[in-house]
Design an enzyme around this catalytic site. Sequence first.
Site, PDB file in Angstrom:
ATOM      1  N   TRP A 188       0.821  -1.036  -0.059  1.00  0.00           N
ATOM      2  CA  TRP A 188       0.070   0.024  -0.061  1.00  0.00           C
ATOM      3  C   TRP A 188       0.918   1.095  -0.155  1.00  0.00           C
ATOM      4  CZ3 TRP A 188      -2.142   2.867   4.846  1.00  0.00           C
ATOM      5  CH2 TRP A 188      -2.887   3.766   4.547  1.00  0.00           C
ATOM      6  N   ASP A 269      -1.158  -5.620   9.475  1.00  0.00           N
ATOM      7  CA  ASP A 269      -1.930  -4.541   8.897  1.00  0.00           C
ATOM      8  C   ASP A 269      -3.019  -5.423   8.339  1.00  0.00           C
ATOM      9  OD1 ASP A 269      -3.492  -2.477   7.980  1.00  0.00           O
ATOM     10  OD2 ASP A 269      -1.898  -1.836   6.367  1.00  0.00           O
ATOM     11  N   LYS A 305     -13.338  -0.833   5.702  1.00  0.00           N
ATOM     12  CA  LYS A 305     -14.014  -1.730   4.513  1.00  0.00           C
ATOM     13  C   LYS A 305     -14.889  -2.984   5.072  1.00  0.00           C
ATOM     14  CE  LYS A 305     -10.041  -0.893   3.744  1.00  0.00           C
ATOM     15  NZ  LYS A 305      -9.214   0.413   3.835  1.00  0.00           N
TER      16      LYS A 305
END
Length: 459
Positions: A188, A269, A305
Site C-alpha cells: 500500500w 496490517d 472496509k
Amino acid sequence: MSPQEESDCPRFDQAHSFSSSDRRISALVRHLTVPTHASPMDSISAAPTSAFGTADSVFAHVVQAPEDPILGVTVAYNKDPSPNKLNLGVGAYRTEEGKPLVLNVVRRAEQQLVNDRSRVKEYLPIIGLAEFNKLSAKLIFGAESPAILENRVTTVQCLSGTGSLRVGAEFLARHYHERTIYIPVPTWGNHPKVFTLGGLSVKTYRYYDPATRGLNFQGLLEDLGSAPSGAIVLLHACAHNPTGVDPTLEQWEQIRQLMRSKGLLPFFDSAYQGFASGRLDADAQSIRMFVADGGECLVAQSYAKNMGLYGERVGAFSIVCKSADVARRVESQLKLVIRPMYSNPPIHGASIVATILRDRDMYNEWTVELKAMADRIISMRHELFDALRARGTPGDWSHIIKQIGMFTFTGLNSEQVAFMTKEYHIYMTSDGRISMAGLSSRTVPHLADAIHAAVTRMG
Ligand code: PLA
C-alpha cells in the site's frame, strides 16, 4: 542537539529519496535547534521589515505538491464530465448500481444510538471506548485467545487503519530497540510514508513475482532470512494490497517459523478482515498463528472496509505482549503517544462498532452483509475474466480469478492505464490496480472493452 533529542528524531533510510515529508521533518529539526543559538534580539532584528504590507506571501516559496497516488485518482475522476466515467481507484465498496453502501446493520446501530437520550458527547479516554477495544481484540484474535484470557493484549482505539499504523510506528520508534521496518514490494503506497514519519526506517522484502503474478516465496524467505535480528516486519494479514496475492497457510507457517527463529517482530496490517474470504475468522488466521505460539506481535485493525465505516475513521491498534504486566506498561506509553497527537479518538464510529459486536443478532446480520460484499467482489472477478475471454483479449487473465480481496493487480502498465483513462474514462492507479468493489455487471463490458483495446493497441 543533545543525544536525547537526536535519538528522538525520526531516522531515514538513506536509500530513499528526500521526499517533501522528509523536508518537513528537517525543517522542524532546524526550527527546534534555533533557540539554543539565537537571542530574542536576533529574532527581532532578523525580521524582514518588508514582510508586512507587501503582496508577497510568507508562503510564496511553497511548491505545488502532487496529488496522492490513490486518493488523487478520485480527484481526477470528479473533474471528468463524462457520463460513462468509472472510478476503480480507491478501494471503496459500491453496490451493483455503483452507489456507496451503508450497511443495514450500521443504520440500525446508528438509530439505536440516536434514540438513546442518555448518550452524551463527552471526551472518550485517551485510548478510546473500552468496550470497543475489548470487542475488537476478540474479533481479530478470537474469543478464546489465550493472550486475551491472560490479559496480555493491550488494545487502543485509533483513527482507522492508518492512524493505528501511525500510533504503532511512533510507539516502536520510542520503545523498541530496532527501528527498521521491512515492508513488502509492492505494498500500500501509504505504508512507507506512515512508517518514515512515525520515526522508523523503511527497508523492503521481495513479495510479488510479476512473471508468475504470484508470491515470490523464495525471495521473501531469503530477504527476511537476511534481515537483522529483531527487525520489524510489516505483514498484510489477508487480501494483500495491491497484489491480491496471499501466502497459503503452509507458507504462513514457514514465515512464522523463520520470523520467530530470527526474533523478527511481526506488525500486521489488517485492513480487510472478512473481505478476503467472506469469513471473519478465516481472514484472521495468519495473525492467530503468530499469537498461538506465545510470541509478541502488533496489529492495526480497520473497520473502513468490513463495516463500510470509511469516513468514520474507526480502527484499533493492539500489542500482544508476553505478560499482563508488560501489557499494562505498554498501554501507559501508548497514551503518551496518542495524547499529543490527537488527544483522544472520536466517539460515534466506535459506538456503532461496539453496538454491533456486542449484540448477537446484529453481529450475525453484519456477517451476512459482509459475506454478500465479499461474494459480489468475487463474482465481479468471474464476470471480468469471462468478458476478456469472450473478447479473445491476448494474455492469461486467470490471475483475475485467483487474486484475493478488493483489488486485481492487472499487470497493465502505466501507459495502458493512461490510455484507458483518456479514451474510456476509467480511473485506476497507475500501477494497474483496479478496485473490483467498484465494478458492477453493468460496467464490466466497458472495462473489458478498455482492457482489450489497451492490450491490443498499446501491447
Ligand atoms: N492498510 C491497507 C493495506 C490499506 O489498503 C488501507 C486503505 C489502509 C491500511 C488504511 O485504511 P483506513 O485508514 O481507511 O482504515 N487503502 C485504500 C484507501 C482502501 C487508501 O488508500 O486510503 C486503498 O485504496 O488502497
